[in-house]
Enzyme design. Sequence first.
Site, PDB file in Angstrom:
ATOM      1  N   HIS A   6      -7.025  -6.072  -0.227  1.00 26.24           N
ATOM      2  CA  HIS A   6      -5.942  -5.149   0.004  1.00 26.24           C
ATOM      3  C   HIS A   6      -5.019  -5.676   0.999  1.00 26.24           C
ATOM      4  O   HIS A   6      -3.653  -5.537   0.932  1.00 26.24           O
ATOM      5  CB  HIS A   6      -6.446  -3.666   0.367  1.00 26.24           C
ATOM      6  N   ASP A  53      -8.930  -6.372  -4.556  1.00 27.27           N
ATOM      7  CA  ASP A  53      -8.294  -5.090  -3.846  1.00 27.27           C
ATOM      8  C   ASP A  53      -8.732  -4.022  -4.094  1.00 27.27           C
ATOM      9  O   ASP A  53      -9.531  -3.744  -5.342  1.00 27.27           O
ATOM     10  CB  ASP A  53      -6.791  -5.322  -4.456  1.00 27.27           C
ATOM     11  N   SER A  73       0.855  -1.326  -0.024  1.00 23.06           N
ATOM     12  CA  SER A  73      -0.045  -0.019   0.112  1.00 23.06           C
ATOM     13  C   SER A  73       0.799   1.207   0.008  1.00 23.06           C
ATOM     14  O   SER A  73       1.709   1.291  -0.946  1.00 23.06           O
ATOM     15  CB  SER A  73      -0.919   0.029   1.137  1.00 23.06           C
TER      16      SER A  73
END
Length: 350
Positions: free
Chosen positions: A324, A297, A153
């Site tokens: 995610h 995601d 991320s």
Amino acid sequence: MKAFASIFVFLCFLWSCQDAPKEEGKSDNTACEEYLSFENRDDQFTGGIKMIPITTDKGTFRVWTKRIGNNPTIKVLLLHGGPGMTHELYECFDGYFPQEGIEYIYYDQLGSYYSDQPDDLSLWTTERFVEEVEQVRKALGLDASNFYLLGQSWGGILAMEYAFKYQEHLKGLVISNMMSSVPEYNAYAQTVLGPQMDPEIYKEIKAMEDAEDFANPRYGELLFEHYYTEHVLRMPPDQWPEAVMRALKHANNQVYVHMQGYSEFGITGDATLKDWDVKDRMKEIRVPTLVIGAQHDTMDPSHMEWMSKEVQNGRYLYCPNGSHLSQYDDQKTYFDGVIRFVNDVDQKNF
């Protein structure tokens, strides 16, 4: 309870040591003992924890790191997301890396819970975080013979930016669950994922965003119930791992909101990352690179697959059941792929 959990993980590792990789001429027990040993290490007194001084234009601060295991050729530094989250999102690595003999380092970036938390917005820039990672690398003695950088991320943004400037120090790079363009990430959230929601819920969320009513508790409630459990971590809220909930509790909202905005539903408001886009630079990355995408995601998995082909020496790992935080909701796929990549690079089979 925390101490008991640590002892339990330690004992489980000891029981699994017969399966750990070993050097030629060494018994399984010897290899295990060397991986676990703190003997002659400067962090023995603290059990692997180092508070590393970080020099900035605003003074010197300290960041928290904790090293697990010993492997002279494989050392994985974990860059957490957020910004402003914590290493706690990756505590599940304890369940996979030790029995493979992989050394790894937990790390809370400046501003995160276990590190210093200065109250100064000028510190929260990508450029300064890159220099922070470089100072951490030097303090831990990592170099191109052993240094793997795994960023997820926001940590993926930081990992890419670090590679653009300092890839000569890297042995391998893992970009996990992060696109190379925030505008394209935003477009994916607004044109693909948003319309998959209940139309009335999506309309209500969009109305609050248009009004910049991000502090409204209803905004967070709707996102958590209808978006996060579909695209951040695909589990009912009461089944989210304790470590994830602890990381959310410890999040530094000042850093998060300043750089990311108020949610994971795209980057909102005047957050500083809203225009970040390096897709035209991905071809500059020469070091062996694993890019991880997941079907559910918040990030477009097809974009991540493209990234793996755009870098000079890339591989794509697809998590069909993941979102995610695919290290949790598609765990076997995730760790099998990461471990295979690390070992392939180490054995020059990449």
